[in-house]
Design an enzyme around this catalytic site. Sequence first.
Site: not given
Ligand code: MG
Length: 512
Positions: A261-262, A265, A291
């Site tokens: 997830h990160e 980003h 996101e």
């Molecule tokens: Mg996030």
Amino acid sequence: MFPKTKEILRKARTIWALDHASSLMDWDLEVNMPVEGVQERGIAASEIAVLRQKLLLDEELSSLIGNAEKEELNDYERGLIRVLKREIKIAKALPPELVQELARVTQEAKVIWREAKEKDDYNRFKPYLERIVELERKAADFLGYEKHPYDALLDLHEEGLNTDDVQGIFSSLEPGIKKVLSNIKGEFYGEHWLEKQKYEVDAMRSLNLELLRILGYPLGSRSRFDVSAHPFTIHMGIRDVRITTRYEGFDFKRSLFSTVHEFGHALYELQVDDALMATPLSKGVSLGVHESQSRFWENMIGRSMQFVEGFQNILREKLNFLKNVPAEEIYRYFNMVKPSLIRTEADEVTYNLHIILRFKIEFKMIDGSIKMDEVPEEWDNLMEELVGVRPKSYRDGVLQDIHWSMGDIGYFPTYTLGNVISAQIRRHMMKDIPNLHDKVKRMEFDEIKSYLKDKIHRWGSVYAVHPNRTFIYQYVELCRARLGSSRHGSEPPTGAVLPSGTPSPPTVLYSR
Ligand code: MG
């Protein structure tokens, strides 16, 4: 390029320097700082916040922008003016005392929240929440809004988004998700035995590092990978983007998917066009689009069967207990659906219900129609109504997220926006990249990364997303079309204009 653009960029560079320092301080607070450093850090952060506001309110900067607006500008210049004007508008609206107080309270509240969560003590956090809501409500009044004070707070996090938009999206999502949820039965519903399986932190860290290597994360050269209570991504600049994860010691997909997830980003920030370096355009355009990038890698790539097939040998090599577990079983573990209490660990189906809950409570808090004493029970009731489970502790209920302690009210809806946008991106990518799934299976991500760079990342915040209520697929087309139609050509601000560093918006922490 309009000659005054250089002067505008020069002025904004000092603001950028403050943001650079603030980012580093925020990263340090989450990763390194000794607990008792919090008070002095709070004072320093609030002084910087006030200084930043002063620089934004510089009359010369406003007049330069006013003059620039009368010229024929290229798309980059128009983006620059848009971003700075928006920031100045916000800075003008909020009195320095309010900015200072918010910065001070939230620095302290972050640490108190951590303690309160650990001790399962809502009352410890309650006065801080009360104060933060009060300050946010004041901020909304100063910022102005058409219908509801919550509109002003939403707009702070997602340019142009309002309560009606969010209610519109949620009112169609909620029944849809509930219907999907009621149809999931059998082997993909409920618990999976791997959720209880313990792991060695060293082995898990090594697995995460291997994953980041395969994804092409530039660890060391342009990034770091650390541990924090709440995984996040933070941007010092295009060449320094840092992520964190956490290790609970069991249910390894939590740590793994936090990392993916990160990474999503971070990739966004790392792939912004180099020529935009150290300008106000050098960051992702909005939280929702941001996101969508993390969710794309987490859900669309990471939870796919092809990814499991490509990654299974490494999984088994790093985590011994997977030795005899077939790919299908790992895939099932990654994709189990079960109503649960914690948002960050929620499956794809129930995740947005957790967001709808937070939206409903935030709306009432800002409205004043709920007292802080009533928030935990309202939380538990809504959780039961929406997700079908009831928390037995504050830790698993109202105290689970860091966001309110940071003053981030109006932030949560951007998570759902991101989910919706990520699905749209996948749909387009499947049309544009032949054999997308085979490439994932071979762990070949270059084409996917180039696609995202070309369509979204390289543009930074040049183009706004919501002024015409467009969603990302239109946004992507827009970026492409505008590239050819710019009146003065589309050369971005370059390093020649920007000696070694220039400006950018406030410190950004993309929390999970
Ligand atoms: Mg996030």
